[in-house]
Design a protein around this motif. Sequence first.
Motif, PDB file in Angstrom:
ATOM      1  N   LEU A 210       0.752  -1.272   0.189  1.00  0.00           N
ATOM      2  CA  LEU A 210       0.035   0.088  -0.068  1.00  0.00           C
ATOM      3  C   LEU A 210       0.891   1.305   0.028  1.00  0.00           C
ATOM      4  N   LEU A 211       0.609   2.091  -0.814  1.00  0.00           N
ATOM      5  CA  LEU A 211       1.391   3.583  -0.794  1.00  0.00           C
ATOM      6  C   LEU A 211       1.179   4.179   0.285  1.00  0.00           C
ATOM      7  N   ALA A 212       2.255   4.304   1.206  1.00  0.00           N
ATOM      8  CA  ALA A 212       2.218   4.845   2.608  1.00  0.00           C
ATOM      9  C   ALA A 212       2.844   6.429   2.490  1.00  0.00           C
ATOM     10  N   GLY A 213       3.495   6.747   1.439  1.00  0.00           N
ATOM     11  CA  GLY A 213       4.039   8.161   1.415  1.00  0.00           C
ATOM     12  C   GLY A 213       5.032   8.209   0.404  1.00  0.00           C
ATOM     13  N   LEU A 214       5.682   9.446   0.380  1.00  0.00           N
ATOM     14  CA  LEU A 214       6.767  10.071  -0.539  1.00  0.00           C
ATOM     15  C   LEU A 214       7.959  10.104   0.247  1.00  0.00           C
ATOM     16  N   LEU A 215       9.179   9.670  -0.045  1.00  0.00           N
ATOM     17  CA  LEU A 215      10.282  10.001   0.317  1.00  0.00           C
ATOM     18  C   LEU A 215      11.313  10.859  -0.732  1.00  0.00           C
ATOM     19  N   GLU A 216      11.691  12.136  -0.168  1.00  0.00           N
ATOM     20  CA  GLU A 216      12.416  12.988  -1.208  1.00  0.00           C
ATOM     21  C   GLU A 216      13.841  13.272  -0.564  1.00  0.00           C
ATOM     22  N   LYS A 217      14.872  13.495  -1.631  1.00  0.00           N
ATOM     23  CA  LYS A 217      15.974  13.971  -1.222  1.00  0.00           C
ATOM     24  C   LYS A 217      15.968  15.208  -2.285  1.00  0.00           C
ATOM     25  N   THR A 218      16.078  16.394  -1.709  1.00  0.00           N
ATOM     26  CA  THR A 218      16.335  17.704  -2.367  1.00  0.00           C
ATOM     27  C   THR A 218      17.744  17.941  -3.008  1.00  0.00           C
ATOM     28  N   GLU A 219      17.814  18.885  -3.748  1.00  0.00           N
ATOM     29  CA  GLU A 219      18.865  19.315  -4.417  1.00  0.00           C
ATOM     30  C   GLU A 219      19.765  19.947  -3.261  1.00  0.00           C
ATOM     31  N   GLN A 220      19.328  20.175  -2.114  1.00  0.00           N
ATOM     32  CA  GLN A 220      20.175  20.938  -1.070  1.00  0.00           C
ATOM     33  C   GLN A 220      20.786  19.668   0.020  1.00  0.00           C
ATOM     34  N   GLY A 221      20.109  18.238  -0.428  1.00  0.00           N
ATOM     35  CA  GLY A 221      20.615  17.315   0.383  1.00  0.00           C
ATOM     36  C   GLY A 221      19.892  16.888   1.575  1.00  0.00           C
ATOM     37  N   GLU A 222      18.515  17.785   1.584  1.00  0.00           N
ATOM     38  CA  GLU A 222      17.767  17.504   2.779  1.00  0.00           C
ATOM     39  C   GLU A 222      16.647  16.362   2.283  1.00  0.00           C
ATOM     40  N   TYR A 223      16.368  15.810   3.503  1.00  0.00           N
ATOM     41  CA  TYR A 223      15.470  14.735   3.339  1.00  0.00           C
ATOM     42  C   TYR A 223      13.858  14.906   3.770  1.00  0.00           C
ATOM     43  N   THR A 224      13.047  14.577   2.906  1.00  0.00           N
ATOM     44  CA  THR A 224      11.460  14.758   3.718  1.00  0.00           C
ATOM     45  C   THR A 224      10.777  13.584   3.370  1.00  0.00           C
ATOM     46  N   PHE A 225       9.877  13.384   4.431  1.00  0.00           N
ATOM     47  CA  PHE A 225       8.879  12.102   4.214  1.00  0.00           C
ATOM     48  C   PHE A 225       7.463  12.611   4.560  1.00  0.00           C
ATOM     49  N   THR A 226       6.475  12.358   3.603  1.00  0.00           N
ATOM     50  CA  THR A 226       5.022  12.761   3.840  1.00  0.00           C
ATOM     51  C   THR A 226       4.467  11.646   3.785  1.00  0.00           C
ATOM     52  N   TYR A 227       3.350  11.388   4.438  1.00  0.00           N
ATOM     53  CA  TYR A 227       2.270  10.292   4.275  1.00  0.00           C
ATOM     54  C   TYR A 227       1.421  10.596   3.274  1.00  0.00           C
ATOM     55  N   ASP A 228       1.016   9.497   2.493  1.00  0.00           N
ATOM     56  CA  ASP A 228      -0.010   9.652   1.610  1.00  0.00           C
ATOM     57  C   ASP A 228      -1.323   9.783   2.094  1.00  0.00           C
ATOM     58  N   HIS A 229      -2.142  10.887   1.550  1.00  0.00           N
ATOM     59  CA  HIS A 229      -3.434  11.272   2.273  1.00  0.00           C
ATOM     60  C   HIS A 229      -4.367   9.980   2.516  1.00  0.00           C
TER      61      HIS A 229
END
Length: 109
Positions: free
Chosen positions: A12-31
């Motif tokens: 099940l799609l739980a969320g999105l994990l991202e690495k930005t150009e600045q090297g920061e990481y984010t995680f956001t749960y899928d609605h």
Amino acid sequence: MNKIAEVYNNNLLAGLLEKTEQGEYTFTYDHHYLNNPETSAISLTLPKTEQTYQSSVLFPFFYGLLSEGVNRQTQCRLLKIDEKDHFSLLLKTAKTDTIGSITINEITK
């Protein structure tokens, strides 16, 4: 360029994990995952919430999905990935070969 991956929990799609150009990481749960009372948080350190999690390093939960020692060295050599590039290694190895219910699927544009 940002790198983005879908995080699945038991397929099940739980969320999105991202690495930005600045090297920061984010995680956001899928609605949909967030609002489903039958789904659980993917980790105790990432409880279900609408907030976007941010970190200057790869979240320990995701780092824990990576192989260690000789296995990591072998994977990096075969995949031609710098051993210090944890995010790329996660994207290349956590699509199918993980311990537990979490898999990672890179989004390519």
